[in-house]
Design a protein around this motif. Structure first.
Motif, short mmCIF file in Angstrom:
data_model
loop_
_atom_site.label_atom_id
_atom_site.label_comp_id
_atom_site.label_asym_id
_atom_site.label_seq_id
_atom_site.Cartn_x
_atom_site.Cartn_y
_atom_site.Cartn_z
N ALA A 52 -46.54 -4.16 13.04
CA ALA A 52 -45.84 -4.49 11.80
C ALA A 52 -44.44 -3.12 11.13
CB ALA A 52 -46.04 -5.02 11.11
N ASN A 53 -45.86 -2.75 11.24
CA ASN A 53 -45.81 -0.89 10.97
C ASN A 53 -44.87 0.15 11.91
OD1 ASN A 53 -45.69 -1.06 8.35
ND2 ASN A 53 -48.09 -0.17 8.27
N TYR A 58 -45.42 -4.12 19.74
CA TYR A 58 -44.84 -6.04 19.23
C TYR A 58 -46.11 -6.26 20.42
CZ TYR A 58 -43.54 -9.85 17.91
OH TYR A 58 -43.94 -11.28 17.37
N ASN A 125 -41.08 -13.47 16.37
CA ASN A 125 -40.42 -11.70 16.17
C ASN A 125 -40.60 -11.15 15.02
OD1 ASN A 125 -38.48 -11.28 14.06
ND2 ASN A 125 -37.37 -12.86 13.93
N ILE A 126 -40.73 -9.94 14.79
CA ILE A 126 -41.65 -8.66 14.28
C ILE A 126 -40.76 -9.14 12.81
CG2 ILE A 126 -39.59 -7.53 15.09
CD1 ILE A 126 -43.02 -5.98 14.26
N ASP A 127 -39.13 -8.99 13.07
CA ASP A 127 -39.31 -8.86 11.40
C ASP A 127 -39.66 -10.06 10.38
OD1 ASP A 127 -37.67 -6.77 12.34
OD2 ASP A 127 -35.71 -7.94 13.20
N ALA A 128 -40.45 -11.25 11.10
CA ALA A 128 -40.39 -11.53 9.96
C ALA A 128 -41.93 -11.61 9.88
CB ALA A 128 -40.60 -13.37 10.81
N LYS A 130 -42.47 -8.34 9.75
CA LYS A 130 -42.92 -7.40 8.94
C LYS A 130 -42.87 -8.21 7.39
CE LYS A 130 -40.81 -4.15 12.12
NZ LYS A 130 -39.71 -3.31 12.31
N VAL A 131 -41.65 -8.32 7.39
CA VAL A 131 -41.40 -9.44 5.32
C VAL A 131 -42.64 -9.63 5.67
CG1 VAL A 131 -40.33 -11.55 4.55
CG2 VAL A 131 -39.06 -10.07 6.68
#
Length: 150
Positions: A52-53, A58, A125-128, A130-131
């Motif tokens: 995530a960071n 990923y 989904n990497i964005d999901a 991260k959130v």
């Protein structure tokens, strides 16, 4: 009112202690169990955090696998925080037992956030991810700050 909360905390602690007493012959066994389960959970959560960071590439499959391990492990250590397991090789603060309701709430919040991480990982989904990781990490930190000795 204060007596009511004290009674509720005592009853909650007693309820949590029953399964642990049945599972662990000695307090040291409970301490080892909870430390091991928390360490495994932290290792897999750390892998998710690295993705995530951006510290690790990923990998959707690895994210799902690690999130599933974290989700299972997040359920395990709590029964091992029974009365009498506050002494010995532990970093557990006395507040775990004196503020049992607050401790249970923190554990429940962390588990709920981990469910969100698991769902986000499965979305691929990497964005999901991260959130979901931010609030999950914050729930871990909040519990450590309140209930773990440095």
């Amino acid at each position: 009112m204060k007596q009511t909360w004290s009674l509720i905390a005592t009853l909650l602690a007693s309820t949590l202690a029953i399964p642990a007493q049945a599972q662990f012959a000695k307090a040291e066994d409970a301490i080892k169990y909870r430390k091991a389960s928390l360490n495994v959970m932290a290792a897999h959560f750390g892998r998710l955090g690295a993705m995530a960071n951006g510290r690790a590439p990923y990998d959707a499959k690895a994210a799902i696998e690690n999130a599933e391990v974290v989700a299972v492990m997040a359920k395990l250590p709590w029964a091992a925080f029974a009365q009498g397991t506050d002494k010995g090789d532990t970093r557990a603060k006395p507040e775990i037992w004196t503020e049992a309701i607050k401790f249970k709430d923190a554990a429940d919040k962390m588990q709920a956030e981990i469910v969100k991480v698991n769902t986000a990982a499965k979305a691929g989904n990497i964005d999901a991810l991260k959130v979901a990781m931010g609030p999950a990490a914050a729930s871990c930190k909040a519990c450590h700050d309140a209930f773990r000795k440095d």
